[in-house]
Every structure is written in C-alpha cells, then in structure tokens.
Design a protein around this motif. Structure first.
Motif, PDB file in Angstrom:
ATOM      1  N   GLU A 124      -0.980   3.137   9.603  1.00 61.30           N
ATOM      2  CA  GLU A 124       0.284   2.653   9.830  1.00 61.30           C
ATOM      3  C   GLU A 124       1.300   3.986   9.716  1.00 61.30           C
ATOM      4  O   GLU A 124       1.924   4.287  10.493  1.00 61.30           O
TER       5      GLU A 124
ATOM      6  N   PRO B  89       1.981   6.664   1.588  1.00 59.16           N
ATOM      7  CA  PRO B  89       0.637   5.915   1.309  1.00 59.16           C
ATOM      8  C   PRO B  89       0.006   6.039  -0.193  1.00 59.16           C
ATOM      9  O   PRO B  89      -0.170   7.192  -0.517  1.00 59.16           O
TER      10      PRO B  89
ATOM     11  N   SER C 262      -2.871   1.741   5.410  1.00 60.08           N
ATOM     12  CA  SER C 262      -1.371   2.328   5.169  1.00 60.08           C
ATOM     13  C   SER C 262      -1.670   3.817   5.885  1.00 60.08           C
ATOM     14  O   SER C 262      -0.452   4.294   6.453  1.00 60.08           O
TER      15      SER C 262
ATOM     16  N   ASP D 100       0.774  -1.222   0.149  1.00 62.57           N
ATOM     17  CA  ASP D 100      -0.150  -0.047   0.003  1.00 62.57           C
ATOM     18  C   ASP D 100       0.685   1.269   0.061  1.00 62.57           C
ATOM     19  O   ASP D 100       0.307   2.287   0.297  1.00 62.57           O
ATOM     20  N   TRP D 101       2.055   1.116  -0.525  1.00 62.14           N
ATOM     21  CA  TRP D 101       3.047   2.396  -0.336  1.00 62.14           C
ATOM     22  C   TRP D 101       3.802   2.372  -1.620  1.00 62.14           C
ATOM     23  O   TRP D 101       4.047   1.632  -2.497  1.00 62.14           O
TER      24      TRP D 101
END
Length: 831
Positions: free
Chosen positions: A814, A510, A811, A190-191
C-alpha cells in the motif's frame, strides 16, 4: 488553501436571476409602490441591486473576541502541556486589525520553550495513542459542541487578525475526522501513528488550512505541535483552549508562536519530532526544506499561497454564469491563489463586454499594505507598455492600500503579470483558439493547485479535466472544497496529499516497517561538490584474453547502449576479483533517459489499466523463463547460496504478478458532496520517477519498486546498486523479451552519488525514491525543494531492508502504491 465558502459556489444561471427579479419586482411594487430600497445605507432601486449583484451588509461587532482577549490581559502566551504559559523575558509580536490597531500580543518562543513543547507532545502522544479509538473520536466530537458555543468568538478573532474563517467549515472538518478516529483500527489495521507531528503554516495562511493538517494528525493518534503564522496565532490559541475543555489530554496539542522560519527547524531538530508538514507560500517552504535537510525528519509541503490557477471559458459555456464566476472569485478581498482568465477567441468579445458591464460600479479591493499597491501599479504599467488594455470600473485612487478590480486584456503568457502576478485584484486575460490550445495554456503555469473550466459540453469538460495538470478541477464552478476528497498539489504546488482517506497516510507509517531516516543534526555537506567525484580509472592489466571479464551495457529508450562518456567501472565478486565491467553513466545519460521516458510516459499512462496489467503479466512470464540465469547472477554477484538466490527470483516474479493484478483495482471513486453535485477522485501517475536502489536484495528491490511505479502509469529511471549491479543488467534481457514499451523502464549504472545529483537537478523528474547514504538524503532534501519533487528517502539498514523486501505485508505494498500516485478531483455540479 481557501476554506469552503459558506454559500453554494456554483453560479446560478442568469435566467434564474431574471425569474427571481421579476417575482421580487412584482412583490416590491405591490408592497412598496415602486419606492426605493435601502442597501448598505445607500438608496438603491431593486433594478440597481440586480445590475450590480452586490452582497448585503454584514455585522462587524467584535465584542465577544475583545472580552476574551481582555480576559487574557491582551497578552497571549504559548500553549504547552494543556495550559497557557507566559514565560518572562520573551520578545513579543503585535497582532493588528485592518486599521493597524494592536489587538493583542503573542510571545516569541525561545529554545527552552521549543524543547518543553516537544517533550510535552511526546508525553501526550503516549497517553493519546493508548486510548481506544472511540474515546479519541468522542473527544473530537465534543469539540464540535465547543465550537458551536464559541463560534462567534472564534469568528471575531479571525476577523480581528485579518484571517476570516467560518466556524461551520471547521465543524465539518471535526465531524469528518472524528469518524476516521473511530474507524482507524478497523479500516487501517496495519498502520500506526508517527508520534509528534509539527504542523507549520506561514503568516498569511488560513485557519482552515492549518486545521486540515492538525485534525487528521490528531485523529490518527499523533500529538501535534502547531507553529502558526501571525494571522492564525490568535484563533488557534482559542481552539487549543477549547480542545482541553473537550477532554483532550494535556500535551497532545501544543502551540508555540513566533517567527515561523526560525521555530520550525528547531522543532524539527528535536529527536522526539517525527514529521513536519508545512502549508503556505513557496519561498518559505523552500527555506524550511533547506533548513531541515539532514535532520532525519520527513518534511512535506502544501503550497497553496501564491499559486496561479487558470479560469478557462470555452465557446460552449454559459457566458453569463462564467463571468459571474470570474467576478466572484477573482476580486475577493482575500484570496490565497491568483487567477488567470483564458477565453476562447470565438466568445472573447462577448466575455469582455459582460466583464465591462459587471465591473461597472464595483469598489476598490483593500490590500494588506501600501507596498502591495506599488507592486500592483508597477505590474499594470509594465503590462500596458507591452500592449495590454485595461478594464477598470474607475481610475485608481492617488494613494491608499486599495486598488480597483482590473482586467489586463491582451497580455502574453510570458508576461510578468501572468508568470509572477502581484498580490492584488489583477486578472490577466489570455485568448486561445482550439480546445487543445486552451488546455495547453491552462498547463502553462508552474503551479498545479486548481483550475476552473466552463462549458456545457460534458465530454469536453471531462477530457479537459483529465488533461489539466492540477489537483482540483471545478466544472462550471469554483472554490469548492470538502475534507472527504483527497487533494494533491501537482507540479510546484506540493508533494503531499491532504483530505480524504488518502490524506491520512502522511501521519501514519506501516506497522511492519522499521525503516526510517536516522535522526541527527545536519552534517557539513558541500552541496556544490556532492556527486562530482569521478570514478576510478580502469587501466589495462595485460591479462590473457581468456580471463578478461565480460562487459555489460545499460538500457535507455528500449536499447542497450554504452555510457555517453564511454567509461566503465569494475564490478567485483565477493572475493574481490573483477567479475565484469558496466557503464559509468553521468548527467548526459540521465538526460537521454529522461528524454526517452518523457516521450513514452503520457501514452503509457493513457493506456487502459487492463493493457498495463497485461504488459506486466508478460514481464512476469519473461522473468520466469530467465529464472535460472538471474539466480546464477545473484549467486555470483552477492555470494548468497543458489537456493537463496532462486528464492529471491521467485519473490520477484510474485511481485510482478501482484502489481499486474493491482493495476485495475485502484480506480478512485465518485462521491456526493455537501454542495449539490458529485466529485470524482482519480489517482494519476506522477510522471518520470528516479529510483536509486539499495544494496540488499538487488533483484527483488528493483522489481518491487519498478513494478509499483510502472503499474500506476509512470516511467522510471533505475539506478542499481553500484555494489551489485549485475542482476539489474541481466534483467534487461527480460525487458527486451516483454512488451513493455521502450522508454518506460531505463537502467543506468555508475556512481550512486553522481547519478543522484543528476536526477535531483533535472526539472522533468517528478519524484525520487532513494536508498543510500545519509549525505545523499540530506543533499536531496536540500536540492529538491526547487523544483519541488516527491521524495521517498531511506538510509542503508541492510538487515532491516532484506527483511522488508522479502516480507509480503499488505501495508508495505500500500505504501509503495501511494508513493506512485497523485490525486485529482473533478467537481461536477448538478444544479
């Protein structure tokens, strides 16, 4: 940052030396019949060598490096778009060896060179980021073969430029980050990469520190523009050539040389540059932050040069091993940090006696310039005037750029040689009585890079390691590094994390978030006047008492209170009518809130993760009970429908439950390292965090950010949106009915700029998360360079913000968690 040493840095016990000596002496007698052995051209006996513990001679040939420089005609150009470029009419810089002889020249890049390098990086990024992960990984691995073939040339170039580096350490970096290049899509789905990353290092920084930034950026799919210091320019240009030979696409790695502080802002100002990361000394880092303020590009600092690190010897230590460690690390020819020796009083005499014995016969340590020699002499004279006594193997020579190893005994913690030590072989020695006093002494420095502590008591070692405010703690060892472990600079030693998986996120963003700082040139902001305007005065209107709006109180230290000024500001309904009055907080209110937060935060951080989780669960339950009141407040304040307001309250409750569940899920880990032993990585709270909230989703944004910070053990000072403060003030009732300790959450209302200024100038606040104007972002970038703070800056983009707050993407959670922690490594040898 110093690179990992080539040998095991864990000191071997003296009894082990004695067994080796006895065995070697017996063999020497049998073979040589007690003849004298040669060491470095000087006749010495085995006993002499054992007593002095000198290292043997090393080769000093530079023929391979000289041949490469001759092939480049002794004039190294810029490295742009996959090839060397030597533009005409440029100024040059001379790279000199230890004798002062010019070994080559490098080009000082001009504005057109900067534009060309960043444009080349943007083109290279498109090609590099589009490649499959395994192709990028293979390219980095092919460079390992190139380094092994040309390691001798690289090592000699580093020696010529007076920046020694180990090719084997660089090979370890390449192997580690090639693995992350292979696994990026699998483990970080997701990055996405940032784009063109500028890697800047100061003149006296090591090649290892530079590559610790450049390699993870490349592994994640970014393009890199390197701005090396003078000492690392030559070897990094060779590495750039080896990268192209390994198959790196043209433009992915560019090197522009010249004055670092002049080039870095010009690279940052280019709209194609997406991120700037700096490694070096504090002074240059501050200047870079101020020069790039307002350009809309994030800047992170790793301050490894000039940091003061404590070397703690407790009474339970193996004194012989500890003193060996002191000698090995404190008096090296080249070191990036300064050490201060802290010894428990009960073993002070024993340590001093061994230091005198071990230092006898040591040679002078070379200094870079005679100016450094004068600084060292001035520091020694000042320390002696303050009552310090010296331990030196011999008197200093009358002249020359060298100085004998010197221990300054009996200095005070406030002495200049402790607070601002000069660049030389000086070691201040301080004493302490109890274990607690030793840790306090170790935390006396404003820097938080590393510490070395020596004790045979494992419980004491772990307790002291946890209490020291540093990024790395070495137990019975020193100077141990490995790229697999995250390293955060605490206090004034940096505001980012390098190494490990955690160090990759500075080069990623993200995928689901489009929030960023707007790219622009610095605007004309009067920093002395920012946030000094006073709020509009409220005068009596002569209305009937039945129509008077209600007044709210702010929340400090677990209590509702008025502002110190006694002033209030009007809160307007969507139609323009006065809805309520709230306190107009200022600098004194921030001071009171910080004092309350500072008192409670250490205890809150030390609570078990289960206790913190339970407290946040109770907060979520309390919010559930106040659900209707909060929804009504959102409706009346923002004008959204009751259905939308209720949905925002529901999402806020879900955020609290999510963060309560996450409290005990992110615990760090224990990993073996190439040296014998283990490394424990621990995520730690930052401390007191200031949060300036956005206008959009006023309740959900506040709860999301507050929960992220509090769950990790921080205390927060929340500044609600001046436009919509009532949901935050209504939330105070939720806090009062929960069991969150008083002072962990503080809420101040008033002018955004005024409170931002007060937060930025408070030295205790460790981080500021800001949603506001471009001028506010620029002010924070300029001001928060000293004292250094972790910044998370966002400009108002209301439509995007509303979508982000309501989007439960992993994300984004995170990212908030990583903004709320800093990392500590505890290195424990097993042999």
């Amino acid at each position: 940052m110093e690179e990992p040493p080539g040998r095991n840095t864990v000191s071997v016990r003296k009894r082990h030396y004695e067994l080796t000596f006895v065995t070697f002496r017996s063999s020497a007698r049998a073979i040589l019949g007690e003849t004298e052995l040669m060491a470095g051209g000087t006749t010495k006996t085995v006993h002499d060598i054992f007593q002095s513990m000198e290292y043997g001679p090393t080769g000093s040939s530079t023929a391979t490096a000289q041949a490469w420089l001759e092939h480049q005609s002794g004039a190294l150009g810029l490295f742009i778009d996959g090839k060397f470029v030597l533009p005409a009419g440029r100024q040059t810089c001379s790279v000199t060896d230890s004798s002062g002889r010019c070994v080559c020249t490098t080009v000082c890049a001009a504005d057109e060179d900067v534009i060309l390098s960043v444009s080349s990086g943007a083109s290279g990024f498109k090609a590099w980021s589009a490649l499959p992960c395994h192709v990028r990984a293979k390219t980095l691995l092919r460079l390992v073969d190139g380094l092994q073939r040309h390691g001798q040339c690289l090592s000699e170039l580093c020696d010529l430029a007076q920046a020694p580096s180990s090719p084997s350490a660089l090979v370890r970096l390449l192997q580690y980050y090639s693995g992350w290049a292979q696994l990026r899509d699998a483990l970080l789905p997701d990055w996405t990469p940032r784009g063109v990353v500028a890697v800047v290092v100061s003149d006296d920084c090591s090649l290892y520190s530079l590559m610790l930034k450049a390699l993870p950026a490349l592994a994640m799919g970014n393009a890199v523009v390197v701005i090396p210091g003078l000492e690392t320019a030559t070897p990094v240009l060779l590495l750039a050539q080896l990268f192209i030979e390994a198959g790196l696409p043209a433009g992915v790695l560019n090197v522009v040389t010249g004055d670092v502080l002049s080039l870095a802002p010009r690279v940052a100002q280019n709209p194609l540059t997406s991120y700037v990361t700096y490694t070096g000394n504090k002074k240059d880092g501050e200047m870079l932050c101020r020069a790039t303020a307002g350009m809309g590009v994030p800047v992170s600092l790793s301050i490894s040069l000039g940091a003061t690190c404590p070397f703690l010897i407790f009474e339970s230590a193996d004194i012989d091993s500890a003193v060996d460690g002191v000698i090995e690390t404190a008096f090296k020819k080249r070191r990036e940090c300064q050490w201060q020796l802290c010894v428990q009083e009960s073993v002070l005499d024993s340590v001093v006696a061994r230091l005198k014995s071990r230092m006898a016969g040591m040679k002078s340590v070379p200094l870079q310039t005679e100016g450094n020699r004068r600084l060292v002499e001035a520091a020694v004279q000042e320390a002696q005037q303050q009552g310090a006594t010296l331990i030196q193997p011999f008197a200093p020579p009358p002249s020359g750029a060298s100085y004998p190893p010197t221990v300054l005994c009996g200095v005070a913690p406030s002495s200049p040689c402790v607070v601002t030590p000069p660049p030389g072989p000086l070691l201040p020695l301080l004493s302490f009585r109890s274990h607690t006093e030793g840790v306090t002494l170790g935390n006396h420095s404003p820097h938080g890079l590393a510490a070395s502590l020596w004790t045979e008591d494992l419980t004491l070692a772990l307790e002291a390691a946890k209490s020291l405010s540093v990024g790395s703690v070495w137990v019975n060892s020193h100077s141990v590094w490995d790229p697999s472990r995250p390293l955060s600079g605490h206090k004034e030693s940096g505001n980012c994390t390098d190494g490990g998986k955690e160090g990759l996120f500075q080069f990623l963003r993200p995928s689901s978030s489009s929030l960023s700082l707007p790219r622009s040139s610095s605007t004309s902001v009067d920093y002395s006047k920012f946030g000094t305007a006073t709020s509009a005065a409220i005068i009596p209107q002569g209305s009937e008492s039945s129509s008077c709006s209600c007044s709210y109180l702010q929340f400090v230290g677990g209590k509702q209170c008025k502002s110190e000024s006694g002033s209030s500001v009007s809160v307007l309904a969507p139609g323009g009518a006065v809805l309520a009055y709230c306190p107009d907080a200022g600098r004194k209110d921030v001071r009171n809130a910080v004092e309350a937060a500072t008192k409670v935060q250490p205890g809150w951080m030390k609570r078990s993760t289960a206790d913190r989780a339970q407290s946040i669960f109770t907060l979520a339950n309390a919010l559930e009970l106040k659900r209707r009141d909060l929804a009504t407040s959102l409706h009346s304040q923002t004008g959204v429908s009751l259905e939308e307001a209720d949905k925002e309250v529901e999402l806020s409750i879900a955020q609290l439950f999510d963060w309560a569940a996450r409290c005990d899920k992110e615990m760090g880990g224990v990993a073996p390292v190439p040296q014998s032993g283990l490394a424990i990585s621990l995520p730690e709270a930052l401390g007191v965090v200031g949060v300036v909230l956005p206008d959009s989703s006023p309740l959900l944004s506040m709860v999301s950010l507050m929960a992220a910070a509090v769950a990790m053990g921080n205390a927060v000072i929340m500044v609600p949106s001046p436009k919509y403060p009532l949901p935050a003030l209504e939330f105070i009732q939720v806090l009062l009915s929960s069991n969150i300790p008083a002072g962990v959450v503080n809420i101040l209302t008033g002018g955004r700029d005024q409170l931002t200024r007060a937060l930025a100038n408070h030295s205790v606040i460790k981080a500021i998360w800001y949603w506001g104007s471009a001028e506010g972002c620029q002010y924070l970038q300029h001001t928060c360079a000293s004292p250094l703070k972790n910044l998370w800056l966002n400009c108002h983009q209301e439509n995007d913000e509303r979508r982000v707050w309501s989007l439960p993407h992993p994300s984004l959670m995170e990212e908030r968690w990583r903004r709320a922690v800093q990392w500590k490594n505890v290195w424990i040898p097993t042999a």
